[in-house]
Design a protein around this motif. Structure first.
Motif, PDB file in Angstrom:
ATOM      1  N   TYR A  29     -14.178  11.037   3.409  1.00 45.22           N
ATOM      2  CA  TYR A  29     -14.374  10.838   1.973  1.00 45.22           C
ATOM      3  C   TYR A  29     -13.780  12.000   1.185  1.00 45.22           C
ATOM      4  O   TYR A  29     -13.084  11.799   0.182  1.00 45.22           O
ATOM      5  CB  TYR A  29     -15.858  10.688   1.636  1.00 45.22           C
ATOM      6  N   GLU A  33     -10.531  11.377  -1.082  1.00 42.77           N
ATOM      7  CA  GLU A  33     -10.779  11.540  -2.522  1.00 42.77           C
ATOM      8  C   GLU A  33      -9.718  12.452  -3.134  1.00 42.77           C
ATOM      9  O   GLU A  33      -9.237  12.213  -4.239  1.00 42.77           O
ATOM     10  CB  GLU A  33     -12.162  12.118  -2.775  1.00 42.77           C
ATOM     11  N   ILE A  38      -8.712   6.403  -6.733  1.00 37.86           N
ATOM     12  CA  ILE A  38      -9.791   5.474  -6.385  1.00 37.86           C
ATOM     13  C   ILE A  38      -9.216   4.094  -6.100  1.00 37.86           C
ATOM     14  O   ILE A  38      -9.599   3.434  -5.131  1.00 37.86           O
ATOM     15  CB  ILE A  38     -10.855   5.430  -7.496  1.00 37.86           C
ATOM     16  N   ASN A  39      -8.269   3.657  -6.923  1.00 40.15           N
ATOM     17  CA  ASN A  39      -7.675   2.328  -6.717  1.00 40.15           C
ATOM     18  C   ASN A  39      -6.893   2.242  -5.420  1.00 40.15           C
ATOM     19  O   ASN A  39      -6.935   1.204  -4.740  1.00 40.15           O
ATOM     20  CB  ASN A  39      -6.785   1.943  -7.902  1.00 40.15           C
ATOM     21  N   GLU A  40      -6.179   3.289  -5.038  1.00 38.11           N
ATOM     22  CA  GLU A  40      -5.451   3.279  -3.769  1.00 38.11           C
ATOM     23  C   GLU A  40      -6.410   3.152  -2.596  1.00 38.11           C
ATOM     24  O   GLU A  40      -6.175   2.376  -1.663  1.00 38.11           O
ATOM     25  CB  GLU A  40      -4.608   4.551  -3.621  1.00 38.11           C
ATOM     26  N   LEU A  41      -7.497   3.880  -2.641  1.00 38.02           N
ATOM     27  CA  LEU A  41      -8.482   3.817  -1.560  1.00 38.02           C
ATOM     28  C   LEU A  41      -9.154   2.447  -1.520  1.00 38.02           C
ATOM     29  O   LEU A  41      -9.339   1.866  -0.443  1.00 38.02           O
ATOM     30  CB  LEU A  41      -9.517   4.929  -1.726  1.00 38.02           C
ATOM     31  N   ARG A  42      -9.482   1.904  -2.682  1.00 33.81           N
ATOM     32  CA  ARG A  42     -10.074   0.558  -2.726  1.00 33.81           C
ATOM     33  C   ARG A  42      -9.110  -0.480  -2.179  1.00 33.81           C
ATOM     34  O   ARG A  42      -9.512  -1.396  -1.459  1.00 33.81           O
ATOM     35  CB  ARG A  42     -10.480   0.206  -4.155  1.00 33.81           C
ATOM     36  N   ASP A  43      -7.816  -0.351  -2.529  1.00 30.77           N
ATOM     37  CA  ASP A  43      -6.817  -1.308  -2.040  1.00 30.77           C
ATOM     38  C   ASP A  43      -6.720  -1.269  -0.519  1.00 30.77           C
ATOM     39  O   ASP A  43      -6.668  -2.314   0.137  1.00 30.77           O
ATOM     40  CB  ASP A  43      -5.441  -1.026  -2.648  1.00 30.77           C
ATOM     41  N   SER A  45      -9.034  -0.233   1.594  1.00 29.99           N
ATOM     42  CA  SER A  45     -10.301  -0.753   2.128  1.00 29.99           C
ATOM     43  C   SER A  45     -10.328  -2.273   2.050  1.00 29.99           C
ATOM     44  O   SER A  45     -10.776  -2.948   2.983  1.00 29.99           O
ATOM     45  CB  SER A  45     -11.477  -0.175   1.348  1.00 29.99           C
ATOM     46  N   GLN A  46      -9.843  -2.802   0.925  1.00 36.20           N
ATOM     47  CA  GLN A  46      -9.807  -4.245   0.728  1.00 36.20           C
ATOM     48  C   GLN A  46      -8.913  -4.911   1.766  1.00 36.20           C
ATOM     49  O   GLN A  46      -9.282  -5.928   2.357  1.00 36.20           O
ATOM     50  CB  GLN A  46      -9.294  -4.547  -0.689  1.00 36.20           C
ATOM     51  N   GLU A  49     -10.613  -5.196   5.104  1.00 34.35           N
ATOM     52  CA  GLU A  49     -11.619  -6.267   5.105  1.00 34.35           C
ATOM     53  C   GLU A  49     -10.950  -7.635   5.144  1.00 34.35           C
ATOM     54  O   GLU A  49     -11.417  -8.545   5.833  1.00 34.35           O
ATOM     55  CB  GLU A  49     -12.540  -6.144   3.894  1.00 34.35           C
ATOM     56  N   THR A  67     -13.668 -10.512  -1.367  1.00 35.57           N
ATOM     57  CA  THR A  67     -12.996  -9.212  -1.491  1.00 35.57           C
ATOM     58  C   THR A  67     -12.351  -8.976  -2.847  1.00 35.57           C
ATOM     59  O   THR A  67     -12.059  -7.836  -3.190  1.00 35.57           O
ATOM     60  CB  THR A  67     -11.887  -9.060  -0.424  1.00 35.57           C
TER      61      THR A  67
END
Length: 104
Positions: A29, A33, A38-43, A45-46, A49, A67
């Protein structure tokens, strides 16, 4: 599968070496970070999934609803699962049994 040689360079090697030296989820993390938005990490992670759900036979509409991934993203991940370097498969093979046991 072999690695796409267009990706291989000293800076990417350094990044992967750094990731391999992370010792805990908290360290991940902290590093990500600093490294990613944040958006790159969410993308990322998405996409993982989406790959998990595709491997489990889920349909596009369920994946999209769960998702928030676009059909374009789902299609891209599906292509990677079928024709890619097997990166998703290797990671999912390693984490799914762990998740089923409830370990962290």
């Amino acid at each position: 599968m072999s690695v796409n040689q267009r990706l291989v360079n000293p800076l990417t090697d350094q990044l992967f070496e750094a990731i391999l030296h992370l010792e805990s989820r908290d360290e991940c993390y902290e590093f990500f970070e600093d490294l990613c938005t944040i958006n790159e990490l969410r993308d990322m992670s998405q996409r993982l999934e989406v790959a998990r759900m595709l491997r489990n036979g889920e349909k596009y509409d369920k994946i999209e609803g769960t998702t928030g991934a676009s059909t374009a993203t789902i299609s891209r991940v599906k292509r990677c699962l079928k024709f890619g370097a097997d990166g998703y498969a290797k990671v999912l093979d390693r984490i799914e049994p762990k998740e089923e046991k409830g370990d962290e």
